[in-house]
Write an enzyme that holds these catalytic residues in place. Sequence first.
Site, short mmCIF file in Angstrom:
data_model
loop_
_atom_site.label_atom_id
_atom_site.label_comp_id
_atom_site.label_asym_id
_atom_site.label_seq_id
_atom_site.Cartn_x
_atom_site.Cartn_y
_atom_site.Cartn_z
N GLU A 164 90.18 40.47 44.38
CA GLU A 164 89.14 41.29 45.02
C GLU A 164 89.62 42.66 45.47
OE1 GLU A 164 87.59 38.67 48.04
OE2 GLU A 164 87.01 37.15 46.59
N ASN A 205 91.30 39.24 39.68
CA ASN A 205 90.11 38.41 39.88
C ASN A 205 89.18 39.10 40.88
OD1 ASN A 205 88.87 35.74 39.54
ND2 ASN A 205 89.48 35.31 41.67
N HIS A 241 80.05 34.05 41.62
CA HIS A 241 79.29 33.41 42.71
C HIS A 241 77.87 33.95 42.60
CE1 HIS A 241 82.78 31.57 44.46
NE2 HIS A 241 83.42 32.72 44.45
N GLU A 269 85.17 31.20 39.33
CA GLU A 269 84.69 30.59 40.58
C GLU A 269 83.18 30.34 40.53
OE1 GLU A 269 86.05 32.67 44.08
OE2 GLU A 269 88.00 33.13 43.19
N ASP A 271 79.57 29.34 40.90
CA ASP A 271 78.59 28.51 41.58
C ASP A 271 77.28 29.28 41.61
OD1 ASP A 271 79.16 30.27 43.73
OD2 ASP A 271 80.38 28.79 44.78
O1 G3I Z 1 91.39 24.23 57.41
C1 G3I Z 1 90.59 24.63 58.52
C2 G3I Z 1 90.28 23.45 59.41
O2 G3I Z 1 91.48 22.97 59.97
C3 G3I Z 1 89.32 23.89 60.49
O3 G3I Z 1 88.93 22.79 61.25
C4 G3I Z 1 88.09 24.53 59.89
C5 G3I Z 1 87.14 25.06 60.94
O4 G3I Z 1 86.33 26.08 60.45
O5 G3I Z 1 88.46 25.60 59.06
C6 G3I Z 1 89.31 25.21 58.00
O6 G3I Z 1 89.61 26.35 57.23
C7 G3I Z 1 88.59 26.80 56.39
C8 G3I Z 1 89.11 26.82 54.97
O7 G3I Z 1 88.15 27.38 54.10
C9 G3I Z 1 89.44 25.41 54.47
O8 G3I Z 1 88.29 24.63 54.42
C10 G3I Z 1 88.20 28.20 56.83
O9 G3I Z 1 87.57 28.16 58.10
C11 G3I Z 1 87.27 28.81 55.83
O10 G3I Z 1 87.06 30.18 56.15
C12 G3I Z 1 87.86 28.73 54.44
O11 G3I Z 1 86.92 29.23 53.54
C13 G3I Z 1 87.42 29.51 52.26
C14 G3I Z 1 87.09 30.95 51.89
O12 G3I Z 1 87.56 31.19 50.59
C15 G3I Z 1 87.69 31.97 52.81
O13 G3I Z 1 87.30 33.24 52.39
C16 G3I Z 1 86.75 28.58 51.28
O14 G3I Z 1 87.13 27.23 51.54
C17 G3I Z 1 87.17 28.96 49.87
O15 G3I Z 1 86.41 28.20 48.96
C18 G3I Z 1 86.89 30.44 49.65
O16 G3I Z 1 87.26 30.79 48.37
C19 G3I Z 1 87.09 32.16 48.01
C20 G3I Z 1 88.12 32.48 46.95
O17 G3I Z 1 89.40 32.18 47.44
C21 G3I Z 1 88.02 33.93 46.52
N1 G3I Z 1 86.70 34.26 46.11
C22 G3I Z 1 85.63 33.95 47.05
C23 G3I Z 1 85.70 32.48 47.45
C24 G3I Z 1 84.58 32.13 48.39
O18 G3I Z 1 84.73 32.78 49.63
#
Ligand code: G3I
Length: 453
Positions: A164, A205, A241, A269, A271
């Site tokens: 990004e 990416n 996305h 990615e 969806d």
């Molecule tokens: O692991 C913690 C957990 O311990 C806690 O209880 C919980 C509370 O909110 O948060 C958990 O962490 C989260 C993490 O995902 C794991 O589930 C974060 O809050 C959350 O912000 C994080 O989101 C991720 C996101 O990237 C962050 O930008 C998504 O899972 C992930 O699918 C997403 O993936 C990104 C790609 O890397 C890049 N492109 C966009 C895509 C979607 O945002």
Amino acid sequence: MRSLRSGFSPASLLTGAATLVTLGALLVAAPAAQAADTPLRDLAAAKGKAIGTAVTGSKLTGTYGDIAGAQFNWLTPGNAMKWETVEPSRGTYNWAEADQIVAFAQAHNQQVRGHTLVWHSQNPDWLENGTWTPAELSTLLQDHISTEVTRYKGRLAAWDVVNEPFNEDGTYRSTLWYNGLGADYIAQALTWARAADASAKLYINDYNVEGVNAKSTALYNLVKSLKERGVPIDGVGLQAHLILGQVPATFQQNIQRFADLGVDVAITELDIRMQLPASEAKLTQQAADYKAVLDACVAVSGCSGVTVWGFTDSDSWIPDVFEGYGAATPYDENYVPKPAYHAIATALGGTTTPPTGACTATYGVTSQWNTGFTGQVRIACSGAALSAWRVSWSFGAGQRITQAWNATCTQTGAAVSCVNASYNGTVPNGGSVTFGFNGAWSGSNPVPAVTVG
Ligand code: G3I
């Protein structure tokens, strides 16, 4: 007048007052783990394409693990390889989830896309909050890339090295890296990654670069210039996305122009989100959208494949970030394949076999009094499953529905149509859903023939 029937008697639903119908038009196949259809990974392999999914390491057991292993030939760790995960404190590493996913992939003969080495998001606090000179920042980044890429050297097929880097207008995003090191952080990151692993394909990416637009053109120009400079760049990741009904018209053309630069193109990615609740019409549109994306990749030989960003709605980032949106992946929250799953299979050359089982609806009158009655419909599935449903019938004696629960019912003339509520569209294989209603009647209250429509 006394009540003809009072209270709900299950037996009353199974007597002559009941009608059995097959919901053939709404059937969705049983979970793929149990289906006879050719797995997506076999279909994709026959076309020389990757079909991947982002995964969460802790979930790779049970049905989630079965589907991830059986249906996909590539995996991307959704979060496990990001900097905040692998080095939460400076010099303290946590490879547990990343290692687990790589081991799972090896055990299931799958390739792994590493994700991601250089990003403005999900960096550890110590890095984000530190004060660094350009030289220190450069060393930090080189060490991070060298350490992580070397750990998985020879075991990963590709890396999303830079994630990004652009704004929507095609200018460089203002980040820790761009602000500290200038635009050449991208070339440096790629060069360090290649030095650590000569065999992994190295990608840039980004999102909103699926169609031809200012952002994708900036990415195109960057890749072109990196190629001309001899910087190691092997591929471009189009995240995809997408929003229901909004696959860009220039999607295939855009894939082709990147491929013509001599780099691989991967949909990394995918969806396709919709406003909740899901409906039969939305799921049908979503299937068409998934098919359009897969078709575009299949049509361009330089498109290496498609990865979905989570294969089940229970493991999707969408509801957390886009309020009121979801249902973006090919399987619902109960691992029932949605029409989108079958669309992917079809685009990869598969023929989807109709489910062998059936779902049936049973109509019954549970109580009746002088002018009114209460009815109930039970939908039960065996050897099949539903991800959305509609039950319809025509009243034969002027009855009218006055109120419904656990479904939305509409009546026009004699015709009644009831669709699932937001929370009970799924009827799993072996499960059932019931909805009820009150109605008005006079003269007689015959049981209608229930049909699908
Ligand atoms: O692991 C913690 C957990 O311990 C806690 O209880 C919980 C509370 O909110 O948060 C958990 O962490 C989260 C993490 O995902 C794991 O589930 C974060 O809050 C959350 O912000 C994080 O989101 C991720 C996101 O990237 C962050 O930008 C998504 O899972 C992930 O699918 C997403 O993936 C990104 C790609 O890397 C890049 N492109 C966009 C895509 C979607 O945002």
